[in-house]
Design an enzyme around this catalytic site. Sequence first.
Site, PDB file in Angstrom:
ATOM      1  N   HIS A  77     -19.106 153.753 -17.180  1.00 25.99           N
ATOM      2  CA  HIS A  77     -19.699 153.088 -18.340  1.00 25.99           C
ATOM      3  C   HIS A  77     -19.611 151.564 -18.240  1.00 25.99           C
ATOM      4  CE1 HIS A  77     -20.225 156.940 -20.137  1.00 25.99           C
ATOM      5  NE2 HIS A  77     -18.940 157.157 -20.339  1.00 25.99           N
TER       6      HIS A  77
ATOM      7  N   ASP B  48     -19.855 163.976 -14.576  1.00 23.41           N
ATOM      8  CA  ASP B  48     -19.182 163.806 -15.851  1.00 23.41           C
ATOM      9  C   ASP B  48     -20.150 164.240 -16.954  1.00 23.41           C
ATOM     10  OD1 ASP B  48     -16.722 161.895 -17.033  1.00 23.41           O
ATOM     11  OD2 ASP B  48     -18.483 161.937 -18.341  1.00 23.41           O
TER      12      ASP B  48
ATOM     13  N   HIS C 277     -20.848 162.750 -19.611  1.00 28.93           N
ATOM     14  CA  HIS C 277     -21.526 161.596 -20.185  1.00 28.93           C
ATOM     15  C   HIS C 277     -22.382 160.903 -19.124  1.00 28.93           C
ATOM     16  CE1 HIS C 277     -17.649 161.990 -22.491  1.00 28.93           C
ATOM     17  NE2 HIS C 277     -18.561 162.150 -23.436  1.00 28.93           N
TER      18      HIS C 277
END
Length: 285
Positions: free
Chosen positions: A97, A134, A136
Amino acid sequence: MIKYRMIREGAARAVPGLEFHEAMPASDGELALAHHPDYVARASRGELSATEQRDIGFPWTPQMIERSRRSSGATIAACRAAFSEGIAVNLAGGTHHAYADRGAGFCVFNDSAIAARLMQAERRASRVAIVDLDVHQGNGTASILARDDSVFTLSLHGENNYPFEKERSDLDVALPDGVGDDDYLVALAAALDKLQADFAPQLLIFLAGADPHEGDRLGKMKLSMAGLAARDQAVFSFARLHKIPVAVTMAGGYGRDIEQTVAVHVQTIKLAKLHAIDWNNGRGD
């Protein structure tokens, strides 16, 4: 944070013959392969604003920045080792991220983007694929590498999960809440086939998140332990078939029972060890 110590201890007990190495911190120059030098400098000096720290999810400390540098250094080391061992694992990492100019979602520096570009700079691989499994989307990775045709970003993630404003990867597979083993594995197989057909990578960086597990607090998916083992095996078998070295990172995992999250990660490491043996035995095929 206790998860990472538990992964190391669990792997040491469950997987005989592992070699453990302390990760060296990534240098400013290495971090600058994916991040703006101003962000690296401010993060290193503790000059991030309250808003920037809130976006990351924890406050700045000298230990936080040292750990973030070493997490990136461990992915670099895993990539280098993968070229001789077939596969190597960072017991943390997967901080997907983090953007070029900011951190987010518990991620300070983007270890996958940094390592991919460093392997290219060291002329170990010209085409690197980041296979992000993952739960996300790897939004920071997609953003950093958006205009880089030499790195292929593949993300299988929850359509309705964080981040709610997605970036565009080279291949995004958005899956519905509650997806189970069979549908997930079909989607993964199709994605890997497309990756090979369109790109033919020379190195895989595999984010083996534990958060698709059915017991995860944040994942919204319903993969079983057997389904996650099949996921990992699909990636490792793909790499062996095409003789592609693999660097694995642990990425996310937020189980209601931390022991369950650790078990998912240790299972990945067990399968990685078996793959390394098979990969080395089959190098001459």
